[in-house]
Design an enzyme around this catalytic site. Structure first.
Site, PDB file in Angstrom:
ATOM      1  N   THR A  62      54.528  31.653  37.325  1.00 14.49           N
ATOM      2  CA  THR A  62      53.459  31.140  36.491  1.00 14.49           C
ATOM      3  C   THR A  62      52.518  30.316  37.347  1.00 14.49           C
ATOM      4  OG1 THR A  62      52.955  29.746  34.592  1.00 14.49           O
ATOM      5  CG2 THR A  62      54.897  29.152  35.846  1.00 14.49           C
ATOM      6  N   GLU A  87      57.603  29.755  30.800  1.00 18.62           N
ATOM      7  CA  GLU A  87      58.812  28.951  30.878  1.00 18.62           C
ATOM      8  C   GLU A  87      59.653  29.029  29.602  1.00 18.62           C
ATOM      9  OE1 GLU A  87      55.854  28.112  31.858  1.00 18.62           O
ATOM     10  OE2 GLU A  87      55.867  26.779  33.598  1.00 18.62           O
ATOM     11  N   LYS A 107      42.745  27.526  29.736  1.00 19.26           N
ATOM     12  CA  LYS A 107      43.382  28.778  29.387  1.00 19.26           C
ATOM     13  C   LYS A 107      42.304  29.780  29.016  1.00 19.26           C
ATOM     14  CE  LYS A 107      47.828  29.978  27.773  1.00 19.26           C
ATOM     15  NZ  LYS A 107      48.955  29.528  26.968  1.00 19.26           N
ATOM     16  N   TRP A 143      46.198  31.025  32.694  1.00 17.76           N
ATOM     17  CA  TRP A 143      45.859  29.682  33.149  1.00 17.76           C
ATOM     18  C   TRP A 143      44.828  29.713  34.274  1.00 17.76           C
ATOM     19  CZ3 TRP A 143      47.625  26.474  29.827  1.00 17.76           C
ATOM     20  CH2 TRP A 143      48.910  26.587  29.287  1.00 17.76           C
TER      21      TRP A 143
END
Lengths: 559, 559
Positions: free
Chosen positions: B190, B335, B442, B447
């Site tokens: 990520t 996550e 975002k 992101w």
């Protein structure tokens, strides 16, 4: 394989305490209803139940209950029973739900074998306990639920107290202890074909996984918008896992206690807008019959999961036509938590194929693995026609029995549970039971051991041979038929044999039907060949005499 | 606590191999479709996919891949990618899905940091690999998927082969190895706010639990009757877990590969009778706009789970009115596997309350626990108004990052994952995001690191200070706005700064909007105070100049 170095996935335990925490937060506003047809219905929020579970946990700790200790319940379905379902495992103790339909001998056996020192018991059931009080070697303390008489003299040597009074006196636990999710959470005994009941231990992990599965669209589809009435008793395979499924999903729970009459069930569904009600076919036949004679509003009901016996198409059709709700057949057993297969068919399947699939026992449930093994131990293909004994394994399938190595050895085949059912499976994973490998009779959703009945019949001085097989029964699906070879010049008839058995087995085990035969057919190795008897029965070649209105009556009140 | 002596519950591991076994049996007849708008659609049964996964497992074993080894993929959504999802973890190796939108620097980083020696790569994406080939320290072997050019000279030093040819040459594994269900199954990086991408490891247990949850009525409600189109990429949080959910439940899967245009999505839904399609809001805005101008038949669609950014009510209403399908908002992150909350509201909730709840991020998902913590570390009540940073934990929530102790330390607060979102939760467990604790933007569900952008801006000789904040954007929900303090007599304008950034960050990170200010507001301790900038933007007190049709164009083709 060891985890990768640096693996940082949360190894978050799947515990009953986690379910209680969810009831105290996310599902706090859902409710638990003790429905009473006389208007004395009571209701409590999930948050309130979670609070009382935390008080029960604190109280049990004060009584000296430690992790791994069994705490038993002898109770009908109720909010108080639900609190025991939550509070006992959440402190790491083991909830032992005792079947209130056991014979005194088996009741004694399971209480002693389970080893609980504390028992939560409905006051209305104290009589069952008084009858065996002298033989209980482990029990010390009674916690009394509901209304009814106080313990009599026979129970004098046990300490006793009222649940509500005890909970009012104690502060709730601030936090639940950390418990390994592979530790035991619950214990439920199943009556097999022979010998004593056998204990199935459920772990925290297995119970939570089973609750997740019950919320899936293709199984019981329990969701937050539902109001669930478990008619199946909480002492029977954890009420099919519904209490924990509701705790997880936030479906509200409705309990009717000991009154499982069609009138009360209809009233509960109408008053509480029940959407899912779960029970054995007998319950639904009664409700359908009741609805034909009375004005009932069960329009809220959308789904009635039904297990414990095969469901006739006529019942399903009648139920849908008259009551507007779908009976969904499911297969399972105490050893399978019980979700093993569910016959929920996607909506776009054509009508006739739908029926074929709905009348099967269902699609093998998620996480459950199945295989068919023939008499020679050869695995059979999933072609919809090849038969074999159904064997299953999975995270909520028992791999043995509590403190019973012999029964465990017999039940498990290389890590797979032998179900005792003979079945086919098709290439969609649809399970169809075709016969029974073990010698058992399923009456109103409960097992009757033919072998045990035969043993008791042989104890009668005039009985030479006895073979008990299942007889179809409109109300109970199956009832035992006793095929008896009498001694020469014997005078015993059905009435005498029934009276003889009535003192030795549970009332509802006593057969109404007898066939007096000259010899029990034998296999080549001299074993009773019941297949031949069943075939004769099917052909109408057995003379069956019936004597049993008394039993039928006692069966319906005693169940 | 140690398990009770005699505990005999099956401790059956929850593994990807179990999902593949289910695809080979119970869900064998479901199918995987590679939809192509040009008519070259191909389809394969789950049984066929399971067979190919078993061949892939055997082939990887022959290549020397062992338990715990990472095997990477760089690919669009396809049946071949699904085979990698299954075959790699089922042999105990770790599926590392590489995001094809990374900058060359980050692509190099994740491939080297992940450490895979074998990469399954779409031929159409070989160019990305060629650009960084010299910097790859771990990679040795390429397995080529789909059609397109063969590897060029830059990739000469790697062995390479065609997937289909390799699978045709090898016998499927007869049985999958036993794997600990706490071992790693998958790895996904990520992009955070600062520094390098961070790797999230999913265990077998977490992946299977997440798949179960996705089949629950109150979450994504994936069932056997569904046909699921994951538009969300398989390199993005495991395509929201949908591939594994379909393997478990038997929902068929439809993939559109790299062509995510509204025209193709509409055609796929129509031709394949898709019932569930999952993507970010931008996808649904495009589809809605397309449907307003073209004849489309998306009548099969019933539900469009939507995450990655807040969903406007107008979009939901338009979608329902014109397309007849419900957009269901969900919240999660890489996550969190990603199911953290789902805004599925029971049918009987009154209309206006339904909207209030549907516009929230949703109900905290089963097995996920949440808390709100304020700046002082004090836990906040669930009253629908008290705000705090959202922290979560649970069996599929990360508790750290792969080989990154610093990032792990920062992300975890006493066992809870700090999400970086500020939120309220009400007494029904309804999550509402209100602000962002971490400094991130975002854009179209991905992101963008404002801190990283600021760092690159400061590298420009004429930039004295830079603060990047989110600017609302109709198409991408948010885009970066660069607030820049230029040096005296500076000549740089938006065009020059954009050209400067374009060589340093991913194309779609480059801001179209700039505000040239005299000073970045500071907090009492001298830190940039972006709250003040955001407030000025909201009040219209920032002069924003726009330069960026080029970027918008490249963003839409590059994404």
């Amino acid at each position: 394989m060891s985890p990768l170095p640096g693996l940082m996935q949360h190894d978050h335990p799947l515990t009953i305490a986690g379910l209680v925490r969810r009831m105290a937060t996310v599902t706090a506003r859902s409710e638990v209803v003790d429905f009473r047809a006389d208007g004395r219905t009571t209701r409590r929020s999930f948050a309130g139940v979670a609070d009382r579970a935390a008080r029960l946990g604190a109280h049990l700790g004060a009584l000296g209950v430690r992790e791994g200790d069994r705490v038993a319940t002898l109770a009908w379905n109720s909010a108080q029973h639900l609190e025991a379902y939550l509070g006992i495992p959440a402190i790491g103790a083991v909830l032992h739900t005792v079947n209130l339909r056991l014979t005194p001998e088996h009741l004694t056996y399971v209480l002693n074998h389970g080893g609980a020192r504390v028992l939560l018991v409905d006051r209305t059931l104290l009589g069952l306990l008084e009858a065996v009080a002298d033989d209980l070697t482990e029990l010390e303390h009674l916690v009394l639920l509901g209304e009814g008489p106080e313990p009599g003299a026979a129970l004098e040597r046990f300490r006793s107290e009222d649940l509500d009074a005890a909970l009012a006196d104690v502060a709730p636990l601030a936090a639940w202890p950390e418990v390994d999710d592979r530790a035991a959470a619950a214990l439920c005994y199943t009556s097999g074909t022979t010998g004593n009941p056998k204990g199935v231990l459920y772990s925290h992990r297995s119970s939570v996984l089973h609750a997740l599965a019950a919320g899936m669209v293709d199984t019981l589809a329990v969701g937050r918008g539902d109001r669930v009435l478990p008619i199946v008793p909480m002492f029977h395979a954890n009420a099919w896992g519904l209490p924990y499924a509701c705790a997880l999903t936030g479906a509200s729970l409705v309990f009717v206690g000991r009154d499982m009459s069609a009138a009360t069930i209809a009233a509960a569904i109408a008053a509480e807008r029940v959407t899912i009600a779960a029970g054995v076919p007998t319950i639904w036949m009664d409700l359908l019959r009741y609805a034909e004679q009375h004005e009932v509003d069960v329009s809220s009901l959308r789904c009635a999961p039904c297990g414990g016996a095969a469901v006739p198409r006529a019942l399903m059709e009648g139920f849908e036509r008259r009551l507007g709700a779908e009976i969904v057949q499911a297969w399972g057993m105490t050893e399978t938590s019980p979700l093993g297969a569910v016959a929920r068919v996607p909506e776009d399947v054509p009508e006739e194929e739908r029926w074929a699939r709905r009348l099967a026992q269902g699609t093998i449930a998620p996480l459950v693995e199945a295989r068919l093994v023939d008499d020679a131990g050869v695995e059979q293909p999933w072609d919809g026609t090849s038969e074999g004994e159904l064997q299953v394994r999975g995270p909520w399938i028992a791999a043995g029995y509590y403190r019973d190595p012999d029964a465990s050895e017999e039940a498990i085949d290389d890590g797979w549970l032998r179900t005792g059912d003979v079945a086919t499976i098709d290439d969609r994973g649809t399970l169809r039971l075709t016969d029974r490998a073990k010698d058992i009779i399923k009456s109103g959703g409960e097992w009757i051991s033919s072998v045990a009945l035969e043993g008791e019949l042989l104890a009668h001085p005039e009985v030479l041979e006895a073979a008990v097989i299942a007889h179809p029964d409109e109300r109970w699906t199956e009832r035992p038929l006793a095929c008896v070879v009498l001694a020469p010049r014997a005078t015993a008839g059905p009435a005498e044999l029934r009276a003889f058995l009535a003192e030795r087995v549970a009332r509802w085990w006593v057969p109404e039907r007898f066939a007096f035969i000259e010899e029990v057919p034998k296999t080549s190795v001299g074993k009773f060949d019941k297949k031949v008897l069943r075939a004769r029965l099917a052909e109408g070649a057995l003379a069956v005499c019936v004597d049993g209105t008394g039993v039928a009556a006692s069966a319906s009140t005693g169940r």
